[in-house]
Scaffold this motif. Structure first.
Motif, PDB file in Angstrom:
ATOM      1  N   GLU A   1       0.833  -1.205   0.000  1.00  0.00           N
ATOM      2  CA  GLU A   1       0.000   0.000   0.000  1.00  0.00           C
ATOM      3  C   GLU A   1       0.869   1.257   0.000  1.00  0.00           C
ATOM      4  O   GLU A   1       0.585   2.227  -0.726  1.00  0.00           O
ATOM      5  CB  GLU A   1      -0.925  -0.005   1.208  1.00  0.00           C
ATOM      6  N   ILE A   2       1.934   1.249   0.799  1.00  0.00           N
ATOM      7  CA  ILE A   2       2.849   2.400   0.847  1.00  0.00           C
ATOM      8  C   ILE A   2       3.500   2.626  -0.514  1.00  0.00           C
ATOM      9  O   ILE A   2       3.578   3.752  -1.011  1.00  0.00           O
ATOM     10  CB  ILE A   2       3.921   2.192   1.933  1.00  0.00           C
ATOM     11  N   PHE A   3       3.960   1.545  -1.133  1.00  0.00           N
ATOM     12  CA  PHE A   3       4.576   1.651  -2.457  1.00  0.00           C
ATOM     13  C   PHE A   3       3.579   2.192  -3.481  1.00  0.00           C
ATOM     14  O   PHE A   3       3.923   3.023  -4.329  1.00  0.00           O
ATOM     15  CB  PHE A   3       5.104   0.285  -2.920  1.00  0.00           C
ATOM     16  N   ALA A   4       2.328   1.728  -3.404  1.00  0.00           N
ATOM     17  CA  ALA A   4       1.314   2.149  -4.377  1.00  0.00           C
ATOM     18  C   ALA A   4       0.980   3.623  -4.222  1.00  0.00           C
ATOM     19  O   ALA A   4       0.710   4.313  -5.207  1.00  0.00           O
ATOM     20  CB  ALA A   4       0.050   1.301  -4.205  1.00  0.00           C
ATOM     21  N   VAL A   5       0.994   4.118  -2.984  1.00  0.00           N
ATOM     22  CA  VAL A   5       0.664   5.520  -2.727  1.00  0.00           C
ATOM     23  C   VAL A   5       1.770   6.450  -3.208  1.00  0.00           C
ATOM     24  O   VAL A   5       1.498   7.575  -3.651  1.00  0.00           O
ATOM     25  CB  VAL A   5       0.396   5.738  -1.218  1.00  0.00           C
ATOM     26  N   GLU A   6       3.013   5.985  -3.167  1.00  0.00           N
ATOM     27  CA  GLU A   6       4.164   6.858  -3.420  1.00  0.00           C
ATOM     28  C   GLU A   6       4.122   7.553  -4.775  1.00  0.00           C
ATOM     29  O   GLU A   6       4.170   8.770  -4.855  1.00  0.00           O
ATOM     30  CB  GLU A   6       5.470   6.061  -3.290  1.00  0.00           C
ATOM     31  N   HIS A   7       4.085   6.790  -5.861  1.00  0.00           N
ATOM     32  CA  HIS A   7       4.029   7.423  -7.181  1.00  0.00           C
ATOM     33  C   HIS A   7       3.662   6.434  -8.287  1.00  0.00           C
ATOM     34  O   HIS A   7       3.612   5.217  -8.084  1.00  0.00           O
ATOM     35  CB  HIS A   7       5.345   8.138  -7.522  1.00  0.00           C
ATOM     36  N   GLU A   8       3.414   6.976  -9.443  1.00  0.00           N
ATOM     37  CA  GLU A   8       2.942   6.209 -10.599  1.00  0.00           C
ATOM     38  C   GLU A   8       3.947   5.162 -11.042  1.00  0.00           C
ATOM     39  O   GLU A   8       3.577   4.087 -11.519  1.00  0.00           O
ATOM     40  CB  GLU A   8       2.635   7.175 -11.742  1.00  0.00           C
ATOM     41  N   ARG A   9       5.232   5.459 -10.920  1.00  0.00           N
ATOM     42  CA  ARG A   9       6.262   4.506 -11.356  1.00  0.00           C
ATOM     43  C   ARG A   9       6.120   3.183 -10.612  1.00  0.00           C
ATOM     44  O   ARG A   9       6.223   2.103 -11.210  1.00  0.00           O
ATOM     45  CB  ARG A   9       7.645   5.113 -11.098  1.00  0.00           C
ATOM     46  N   ASN A  10       5.855   3.253  -9.302  1.00  0.00           N
ATOM     47  CA  ASN A  10       5.656   2.032  -8.509  1.00  0.00           C
ATOM     48  C   ASN A  10       4.412   1.282  -8.960  1.00  0.00           C
ATOM     49  O   ASN A  10       4.416   0.046  -9.070  1.00  0.00           O
ATOM     50  CB  ASN A  10       5.527   2.379  -7.029  1.00  0.00           C
ATOM     51  N   ARG A  11       3.353   2.016  -9.211  1.00  0.00           N
ATOM     52  CA  ARG A  11       2.092   1.367  -9.609  1.00  0.00           C
ATOM     53  C   ARG A  11       2.244   0.654 -10.958  1.00  0.00           C
ATOM     54  O   ARG A  11       1.692  -0.430 -11.158  1.00  0.00           O
ATOM     55  CB  ARG A  11       0.964   2.405  -9.662  1.00  0.00           C
ATOM     56  N   LYS A  12       2.976   1.270 -11.860  1.00  0.00           N
ATOM     57  CA  LYS A  12       3.213   0.647 -13.159  1.00  0.00           C
ATOM     58  C   LYS A  12       4.012  -0.636 -13.000  1.00  0.00           C
ATOM     59  O   LYS A  12       3.727  -1.654 -13.642  1.00  0.00           O
ATOM     60  CB  LYS A  12       3.961   1.632 -14.060  1.00  0.00           C
ATOM     61  N   CYS A  13       5.016  -0.601 -12.123  1.00  0.00           N
ATOM     62  CA  CYS A  13       5.833  -1.789 -11.851  1.00  0.00           C
ATOM     63  C   CYS A  13       4.981  -2.899 -11.250  1.00  0.00           C
ATOM     64  O   CYS A  13       5.137  -4.076 -11.588  1.00  0.00           O
ATOM     65  CB  CYS A  13       6.982  -1.407 -10.913  1.00  0.00           C
ATOM     66  N   MET A  14       4.056  -2.539 -10.355  1.00  0.00           N
ATOM     67  CA  MET A  14       3.183  -3.522  -9.716  1.00  0.00           C
ATOM     68  C   MET A  14       2.272  -4.211 -10.723  1.00  0.00           C
ATOM     69  O   MET A  14       2.027  -5.417 -10.644  1.00  0.00           O
ATOM     70  CB  MET A  14       2.344  -2.839  -8.630  1.00  0.00           C
ATOM     71  N   VAL A  15       1.741  -3.422 -11.666  1.00  0.00           N
ATOM     72  CA  VAL A  15       0.881  -3.995 -12.701  1.00  0.00           C
ATOM     73  C   VAL A  15       1.666  -5.004 -13.531  1.00  0.00           C
ATOM     74  O   VAL A  15       1.192  -6.114 -13.821  1.00  0.00           O
ATOM     75  CB  VAL A  15       0.300  -2.886 -13.611  1.00  0.00           C
ATOM     76  N   GLU A  16       2.886  -4.626 -13.914  1.00  0.00           N
ATOM     77  CA  GLU A  16       3.724  -5.506 -14.735  1.00  0.00           C
ATOM     78  C   GLU A  16       4.093  -6.799 -14.003  1.00  0.00           C
ATOM     79  O   GLU A  16       4.281  -7.847 -14.621  1.00  0.00           O
ATOM     80  CB  GLU A  16       4.999  -4.764 -15.143  1.00  0.00           C
ATOM     81  N   ALA A  17       4.163  -6.732 -12.669  1.00  0.00           N
ATOM     82  CA  ALA A  17       4.525  -7.916 -11.882  1.00  0.00           C
ATOM     83  C   ALA A  17       3.328  -8.819 -11.585  1.00  0.00           C
ATOM     84  O   ALA A  17       3.486  -9.886 -10.991  1.00  0.00           O
ATOM     85  CB  ALA A  17       5.180  -7.480 -10.577  1.00  0.00           C
ATOM     86  N   GLY A  18       2.127  -8.394 -11.981  1.00  0.00           N
ATOM     87  CA  GLY A  18       0.939  -9.223 -11.778  1.00  0.00           C
ATOM     88  C   GLY A  18       0.252  -9.021 -10.442  1.00  0.00           C
ATOM     89  O   GLY A  18      -0.466  -9.913  -9.964  1.00  0.00           O
ATOM     90  N   LEU A  19       0.430  -7.853  -9.840  1.00  0.00           N
ATOM     91  CA  LEU A  19      -0.168  -7.612  -8.526  1.00  0.00           C
ATOM     92  C   LEU A  19      -1.693  -7.560  -8.583  1.00  0.00           C
ATOM     93  O   LEU A  19      -2.365  -7.947  -7.624  1.00  0.00           O
ATOM     94  CB  LEU A  19       0.371  -6.302  -7.931  1.00  0.00           C
ATOM     95  N   VAL A  20      -2.256  -7.086  -9.717  1.00  0.00           N
ATOM     96  CA  VAL A  20      -3.718  -6.970  -9.820  1.00  0.00           C
ATOM     97  C   VAL A  20      -4.385  -8.325  -9.604  1.00  0.00           C
ATOM     98  O   VAL A  20      -5.316  -8.472  -8.802  1.00  0.00           O
ATOM     99  CB  VAL A  20      -4.124  -6.384 -11.193  1.00  0.00           C
ATOM    100  N   LYS A  21      -3.888  -9.328 -10.307  1.00  0.00           N
ATOM    101  CA  LYS A  21      -4.456 -10.677 -10.160  1.00  0.00           C
ATOM    102  C   LYS A  21      -4.240 -11.208  -8.751  1.00  0.00           C
ATOM    103  O   LYS A  21      -5.141 -11.836  -8.166  1.00  0.00           O
ATOM    104  CB  LYS A  21      -3.816 -11.624 -11.173  1.00  0.00           C
TER     105      LYS A  21
END
Length: 405
Positions: A116-136
């Motif tokens: 959650e902390i990483f996701a709040v920080e900035h868009e770059r982290n959120r993009k990385c999370m999507v690429e790693a499959g965090l949504v699923k």
């Protein structure tokens, strides 16, 4: 440090502090990474703060390693206690390790809070999370909570899901592969847990995202319990953002008649009128009137609408007072009621609450042509009743009768 003159090019133009991680935008200006990412992604600005040139969200920010080394060297020479160093960027391997820890009971809550902390920080982290499959991974976590009947970590997981959203194609694929997704969120809406206000608010925002992207096959599988829970949350009250999300879900689901019937059976018409009586913001009124229009296309919906003592007066009041979009829906609701449920009693009520006067104002006002035509149609259809009413002056009615006949 107040006695030391700091070189101007060490200072971020946004924060006015020494840069920790200098990056150069496509406009040629160097900023501290945290400041420019906050400017672009969280404040949603699309112009360079210095040059005022376009600065697209997807444009690259190039690390300025030379400037960073100069700043660090200068700090060392001036015996500053804290030498600015950039925070290591989140990478795919790190996210994958966190996803793995997500399934270890002892690390679960701690891992969710880190994510959650990483996701709040900035868009770059959120993009990385999507690429790693965090949504699923988040969906599977919520589904597992539903299966086990446990709520620990739900607040953090739903918060992450509000921040980290994959492409539409991924959402559609997940929905087609796992029907338990909607069942799990329906379950969340019905739970009475700690911070239920926040949890249900997040759940509504997540639902809005998936229903808006769902295929007709998914919308056809929505259950009565789904709408009962949404109406129940509207009755309990959540944030304005959550209310608008719930209304958008209902509006999207209205495309199918079976869903409209289930909404009516859940008491949605009454709750929508009650919500609108609170004089909500423009967007909320537009959504409510849009849903009521669809629900009034059903006989049971019209009956439920007319059973509320304030319904006709409320729709009349909203006409020409909210927005052109609201005018469209309000006038169509009046038209449907007049055409299919226009009993003498209903028409007389419209006279008492000023519906006739509002329709005449539509003819006079700067409204779209199709709205004026619809107003003329309503006036023409019930002219025999209205011209004999003591509530209307004969001269006034004759004046408008010439325009509609």
């Amino acid at each position: 440090m107040d006695d030391i003159e700091i070189p101007q090019y060490f200072i971020c133009p946004i924060s006015l502090q020494i840069m920790k991680d200098p990056v150069t935008a496509i406009t040629g200006i160097t900023y501290d990474r945290e400041s420019i990412e906050h400017w672009v992604f969280q404040e949603e600005n699309n112009l360079c703060p210095v040059t005022k040139q376009p600065l697209p969200r997807d444009s690259d920010l190039t690390p300025n390693h030379t400037l960073r080394r100069l700043i660090q060297s200068w700090c060392t020479q001036n015996a500053l206690d804290r030498i600015p160093t950039p925070k290591p960027p989140l990478n795919k391997v790190h996210v994958l390790n966190l996803i793995r820890d997500l399934w270890l009971p002892k690390l679960q809550l701690k891992t969710l809070r880190k994510l959650e902390i990483f996701a709040v920080e900035h868009e770059r982290n959120r993009k990385c999370m999507v690429e790693a499959g965090l949504v699923k991974a988040m969906w599977l976590f919520v589904i597992s909570c539903h299966k086990r009947g446990e709520t620990m970590g739900l607040e953090e997981a739903l918060s992450i899901m509000c921040l980290v959203r994959g492409p539409s194609s991924e959402t559609k694929l997940l929905l087609s592969e796992n029907e338990q997704i909607l069942d799990s969120l329906t379950w969340v809406l019905g739970r009475d847990i700690d911070n239920h206000y926040t949890v249900k608010n997040h759940a509504m925002l997540v639902l809005k995202g998936i229903i808006g992207k769902a295929s007709s096959n998914v919308l056809e599988k929505l259950k009565p319990e789904f709408f009962e829970r949404i109406v129940g949350v509207l009755r309990e009250g959540i944030s304005q953002q959550g209310i608008n999300a719930a209304l958008q879900i209902m509006l999207d689901a209205c495309l199918l008649r079976r869903n409209r019937i289930m909404m009516i059976e859940s008491g949605a018409v009454f709750e929508l009128i009650e919500l609108e009586l609170g004089s909500p913001e423009k967007k909320t009124s537009e959504l409510i009137l849009g849903i009521l229009f669809h629900l009034c296309s059903c006989a049971d919906g019209r009956a439920q609408f007319l059973s509320h003592s304030a319904s006709v007066a409320l729709i009349t009041k909203r006409l020409l007072t909210v927005s052109p979009a609201a005018d469209d829906r309000a006038l169509l609701i009046i038209s449907i009621i007049c055409k299919f449920s226009g009993t003498p009693l209903v028409i007389q009520e419209m006279l008492k609450v000023g519906t006739f006067a509002k329709l005449c104002m539509v003819l006079q006002g700067d409204c779209a042509t199709y709205l004026k035509d619809k107003a003329k149609e309503i006036l023409r259809e019930h002219s025999n009743v209205w011209k004999n009413s003591p509530c209307i002056e004969v001269r006034t009615f004759s004046q408008y009768l010439k325009q509609v006949l």
